[in-house]
Design an enzyme around this catalytic site. Structure first.
Site, PDB file in Angstrom:
ATOM      1  N   CYS A 159       5.969  -6.886   6.848  1.00  0.00           N
ATOM      2  CA  CYS A 159       6.775  -6.086   7.752  1.00  0.00           C
ATOM      3  C   CYS A 159       7.917  -6.951   8.591  1.00  0.00           C
ATOM      4  O   CYS A 159       7.416  -8.261   8.636  1.00  0.00           O
ATOM      5  CB  CYS A 159       6.260  -5.158   8.657  1.00  0.00           C
ATOM      6  SG  CYS A 159       7.415  -3.963   9.844  1.00  0.00           S
TER       7      CYS A 159
ATOM      8  N   GLU B 167       0.910  -1.249   0.022  1.00  0.00           N
ATOM      9  CA  GLU B 167       0.126  -0.065  -0.038  1.00  0.00           C
ATOM     10  C   GLU B 167       0.984   1.119   0.032  1.00  0.00           C
ATOM     11  O   GLU B 167       2.001   1.415   0.611  1.00  0.00           O
ATOM     12  CB  GLU B 167      -0.969   0.124   1.312  1.00  0.00           C
ATOM     13  CG  GLU B 167      -1.934  -1.342   1.030  1.00  0.00           C
ATOM     14  CD  GLU B 167      -2.919  -0.983   2.381  1.00  0.00           C
ATOM     15  OE1 GLU B 167      -4.070  -1.324   1.911  1.00  0.00           O
ATOM     16  OE2 GLU B 167      -2.691  -0.633   3.392  1.00  0.00           O
TER      17      GLU B 167
ATOM     18  N   CYS C 225      -1.236   6.320   9.842  1.00  0.00           N
ATOM     19  CA  CYS C 225      -0.036   6.134  10.509  1.00  0.00           C
ATOM     20  C   CYS C 225      -0.373   4.713  11.251  1.00  0.00           C
ATOM     21  O   CYS C 225      -1.232   4.669  12.083  1.00  0.00           O
ATOM     22  CB  CYS C 225       0.513   7.152  11.404  1.00  0.00           C
ATOM     23  SG  CYS C 225       2.057   6.487  12.029  1.00  0.00           S
TER      24      CYS C 225
ATOM     25  N   CYS D  90       0.979  -1.595  15.951  1.00  0.00           N
ATOM     26  CA  CYS D  90       0.992  -1.351  14.430  1.00  0.00           C
ATOM     27  C   CYS D  90       0.236  -2.641  13.726  1.00  0.00           C
ATOM     28  O   CYS D  90       0.662  -3.542  13.841  1.00  0.00           O
ATOM     29  CB  CYS D  90       2.434  -1.391  14.012  1.00  0.00           C
ATOM     30  SG  CYS D  90       2.656  -0.624  12.129  1.00  0.00           S
TER      31      CYS D  90
ATOM     32  N   CYS E 182       3.527   8.574   1.283  1.00  0.00           N
ATOM     33  CA  CYS E 182       4.035   7.685   2.001  1.00  0.00           C
ATOM     34  C   CYS E 182       4.252   6.115   1.405  1.00  0.00           C
ATOM     35  O   CYS E 182       3.388   5.530   0.948  1.00  0.00           O
ATOM     36  CB  CYS E 182       2.906   7.107   3.270  1.00  0.00           C
ATOM     37  SG  CYS E 182       3.782   6.029   4.399  1.00  0.00           S
TER      38      CYS E 182
END
Length: 400
Positions: free
Chosen positions: A145, A125, A375, A152, A138
């Site tokens: 990840c 994304e 975020c 998160c 961004c």
């Protein structure tokens, strides 16, 4: 929620990528350096004496004009264009879906083919945040990840593989395509003015590709975004922080989020490998840091977890001597999280204490919450979709 501060052995500090990148039979030229472009030209028979000029032409068409096919490159001879098209492409990631928030934020789900196997394609994304004085993009550095930060959403996704330099640069090119943001814009302005490496992944665990991509992004003869408008965010991969300053030279942001090791071990498990003291020393050693090039410390505000005035006082104390700015980020909820955002009056008290101590402490305005683009909210939701639903999303994107 007040999480336990005892280590959880089940939470891995690092994940091993499940896959490595497999290039397609006809690779894209996006993401190649000038020397690599010269090598590709040599492969198709361009004479050494002509390569420097041809590289400059390709560079201009790729990164300044945003050409989407070799046929668009009219200053290059038809013969060379035909040879290039036979062996290479200028493909970017494919837009699978686009969501537009009520506040104007845009989120693109981008498909990354793996070799020629469509079934093994993965997605990342990328988010565009328009503001009155800038437009921030961004960008992601990994599929999934490397880390498992407990607050998160992206950290709950498996780490599939690292992105290539071309896939990182390609996200910026897709944004310019979708926003009509290339050199031929009638008013001469740019919609994408700032880049933040704050999307999916830990950039400093994909160092070489991130470095090579950002050097292209910052090149004045190409995409041309100043390095002072490019920010690389890391959770604290200490050995690569100083290296990033030396080899990339962009602005640095640290995902800090806690002032005590026992809590940061829980929130940012990488802290168990590189504790706060080592992280802050790397920040003090960061090349080029100054009052004009301050290091940004990102601090997500979690109710009754890290938002007390004692935390604010210790934060000020530990950053003494570092050219720093503290970004306070109201926690953005996501499905399944047990954390809550700090109360607004507590965020204001926290910010006021830091400001009175001499540090800039802006509270980041949440953007794109309604499309999970804020975020800490990014995650490839299409992992959960059926093949028919994924196909429908792609059809919608093609007709946009």
């Amino acid at each position: 929620m007040q999480p336990t501060t005892e280590p959880h052995n089940a939470i891995l500090v690092e994940k091993t990528p499940l896959e490595t990148y497999v290039p397609p039979a006809k690779p894209s030229l996006i993401g190649l350096s000038r020397s690599e472009l010269a090598d590709r030209l040599g492969e198709i028979g361009v004479a050494p004496a002509q390569r420097k000029m041809r590289v400059q032409q390709l560079w201009h068409w790729l990164y300044f004009r945003g050409a989407q096919s070799f046929d668009d490159m009219t200053s290059i001879s038809k013969g060379i264009r035909a040879d290039l098209a036979q062996h290479f492409t200028v493909d970017r990631p494919e837009v699978v879906a686009e969501q537009i928030s009520s506040d104007g934020t845009r989120k693109w789900l981008l498909r990354l083919p793996s070799g020629d196997n469509v079934e093994k394609a993965h997605e990342v994304e990328c988010v565009y945040i328009p503001e009155t004085d800038r437009g921030t993009l961004c960008v992601s550095s990994q599929v999934g990840c490397t880390l498992n930060c407990s607050f998160c959403h992206t950290g709950t996704q498996r780490l599939v593989r690292n992105l290539t330099a071309g896939e990182i640069v390609g996200q910026i090119m897709v944004a310019r395509d979708r926003l009509n943001d290339w050199a031929d814009r009638e008013d001469g302005t740019r919609r994408v003015t700032n880049i933040v490496m704050m999307g999916m992944g830990e950039p400093l665990y994909n160092f070489d590709a991130v470095r090579d991509a950002l050097l292209i992004v910052g090149d004045n003869e190409g995409i041309g975004i100043s390095r002072r408008r490019i920010t690389l965010s890391t959770s604290g991969v200490v050995p690569n922080i100083v290296r990033a300053g030396e080899e990339i030279g962009v602005m640095l942001a640290i995902s800090l989020h806690a002032v005590r090791d026992e809590l940061r071990n829980e929130l940012v498990p990488l802290n168990r490998k590189y504790p706060i003291k080592e992280l802050l020393q790397a920040c003090r050693d960061y090349p080029g840091a100054s009052n004009a090039r301050r290091i940004t410390f990102e601090y997500v505000m979690l109710k009754d977890v890290n938002d007390s005035l004692d935390d604010a006082k210790l934060l000020v104390k530990m950053l003494k001597g570092i050219h720093a700015k503290i970004n306070l980020i109201p926690f953005n909820p996501w499905p399944g999280t047990a954390y809550e955002c700090s109360d607004w009056d507590q965020i204001e008290k926290f910010s006021e204490y830091i400001f009175n101590a001499g540090y800039s402490s802006p509270v980041r305005t949440p953007r794109g919450r309604d499309i999970l683009a804020a975020c800490g909210q990014l995650k490839s939701e299409t992992e959960k979709l059926s093949a028919r639903e994924r196909q429908a999303l792609r059809a919608m994107a093609m007709t946009d």
